[in-house]
Design an enzyme around this catalytic site. Structure first.
Site, PDB file in Angstrom:
ATOM      1  CG  ASP A 110     -58.646  45.010  24.872  1.00  0.00           C
ATOM      2  OD1 ASP A 110     -59.556  45.610  25.643  1.00  0.00           O
ATOM      3  OD2 ASP A 110     -58.571  46.156  23.721  1.00  0.00           O
ATOM      4  CG  ASP A 174     -62.199  47.201  32.415  1.00  0.00           C
ATOM      5  OD1 ASP A 174     -61.403  46.781  31.249  1.00  0.00           O
ATOM      6  OD2 ASP A 174     -63.162  47.521  32.312  1.00  0.00           O
ATOM      7  CG  ASP A 177     -63.718  50.947  31.253  1.00  0.00           C
ATOM      8  OD1 ASP A 177     -64.464  50.315  30.652  1.00  0.00           O
ATOM      9  OD2 ASP A 177     -64.118  52.061  31.767  1.00  0.00           O
ATOM     10  CB  THR A 179     -61.927  48.092  23.966  1.00  0.00           C
ATOM     11  OG1 THR A 179     -61.499  47.791  25.051  1.00  0.00           O
ATOM     12  CG2 THR A 179     -61.356  47.515  22.501  1.00  0.00           C
ATOM     13  CB  SER A 242     -73.805  54.075  27.702  1.00  0.00           C
ATOM     14  OG  SER A 242     -73.210  53.584  26.570  1.00  0.00           O
ATOM     15  CG  HIS A 245     -77.321  52.055  25.825  1.00  0.00           C
ATOM     16  ND1 HIS A 245     -76.091  51.421  26.031  1.00  0.00           N
ATOM     17  CD2 HIS A 245     -77.899  51.249  24.867  1.00  0.00           C
ATOM     18  CE1 HIS A 245     -75.937  50.359  25.503  1.00  0.00           C
ATOM     19  NE2 HIS A 245     -77.214  49.994  25.011  1.00  0.00           N
TER      20      HIS A 245
END
EC number: 3.1.3.7
Length: 359
Positions: A110, A174, A177, A179, A242, A245
């Site tokens: 990152d 970003d 993306d 991580t 996701s 989720h």
């Protein structure tokens, strides 16, 4: 006896006057140069030729040039991401907790990707605002030069320069993306992304996959190197969501579209947008819709939003509102992304998700 004093010959007087005039000239010309530079009339401080980047600092930027630099930045950042992952020395640490209680991780990938991407864009376009996910440490400042070459594939699609006021531009970076998936060595989900918004509207998007070296880019009203698929299943769609989720979406999706609906849990917003497109990457899954139900950061979604918009698609909040890429760095209430579908009809079909997203 004559009084003591200094006598100057006519030649000495002339030399003295010339020296005085020289001093005054340099002082006065320096003053004028400083005044002119304030109004954009002078050269670059410290010397050097004033190329496109210097001209950009005078009030306008060329979106075609910004696209070229954005593609290069995403690739350069991706090189760092890949190098760190392959070295297996991630220096992984936590930045804290997300709103959902998960670890918000950061790695050397990152940080190093962010440094390359940020300073390449900042050196090329010093007058534009750049928002990035990771902190930029002044101690690590670099000057990374762009050679001002625009790739042939961009020149083919965007045939003329497109200038906009520099003050209207916001860049969202970003540098890595997905991580979480990166730390788990789930490489296919990882992307680096750059987005350029003009007056809050996404105009340029770049999504780069470091481990397959595939790059998708698009400019609204300009062109792209990626396209939509020929067909999408609107009745029983494959929905990419996701990984953390998927349960929330699955329950509502099955109620809305029926038991034949397929839910595809995945990491990374960039990967999920590419799932909606015709991407020549064997590791890329295919989906008909992308749904996210909670708070999300703008650097995660701006590039995908620009690409979808350029191709005639849509990315909105779950309630159907357009997303502005100015101000705060996140949006509440999730998002819905589609292409070649009746987007507003989908918004009306999924009211329960909109409520879930605001919890």
């Amino acid at each position: 006896m004559a009084p003591m004093g200094i006598r100057l010959s006519p030649l000495g007087v002339a030399v003295f006057c010339l020296l005085g005039l020289g001093v005054l000239y340099h002082l006065y010309s320096g003053f004028l140069a400083g005044r002119f530079s304030l109004f954009g009339l002078g050269g670059e401080p410290g010397g050097g030729a004033a190329g496109p980047a210097a001209a950009a600092d005078g009030g306008t930027v060329d979106l075609r040039e910004m696209l070229a630099v954005s593609v290069l930045a995403a690739v350069r950042g991706g090189d760092e991401v890949r190098r760190v992952r392959e070295s297996n020395v991630l220096h992984e640490k936590s930045k804290g907790k997300t709103r959902e209680g998960a670890e918000d991780k950061m790695t050397s990938g990152d940080v190093l990707s962010n440094r390359k991407m940020f300073y390449l864009l900042k050196t090329a376009f010093p007058s534009v605002q750049i928002n990035t996910e990771e902190h930029v440490d002044a101690a690590d400042q670099e000057v990374i030069l762009w050679d001002h070459k625009i790739p042939e594939d961009i020149l083919k699609e965007v045939t003329t320069p497109k200038e906009v006021p520099a003050e209207s531009v916001t860049v969202w970076i970003d540098p890595l993306d997905a991580t979480q998936e990166y730390t788990e060595d789930l490489r296919k989900y990882v992307t680096t992304m750059v987005c350029v918004a003009v007056n809050g509207k996404p105009m340029l998007g770049v999504i780069h996959k470091p481990f397959s070296e595939y790059t998708a880019w698009a400019m609204v009203d300009g062109g792209s190197n990626v396209k939509a698929r020929s067909s999408y299943n609107e009745k029983t769609p494959r929905i990419v969501v996701s990984r953390s989720h998927s349960g929330m979406v699955k329950q509502v999706a099955l109620q809305t579209f029926g038991n034949q609906t397929t839910i595809i849990p995945a990491g990374g917003a960039g990967y999920k947008v590419l799932a909606l497109l015709d991407v020549p990457d064997k590791s890329q899954e295919k989906a008909d819709l992308y749904i996210h139900v909670t708070y999300i950061k703008k650097w995660d979604i701006c590039a995908g939003n620009a690409i979808l918009k350029a191709l005639g698609g849509h990315m909105t909040t779950l309630s159907g509102e357009e997303i502005s890429y100015t101000g705060s760095d996140g949006i509440e209430g999730g998002l819905l992304a589609s292409i070649r579908m009746n987007h507003q009809a989908l918004v009306r079909k999924l009211p329960d998700l909109e409520k879930t997203g605001h919890k």
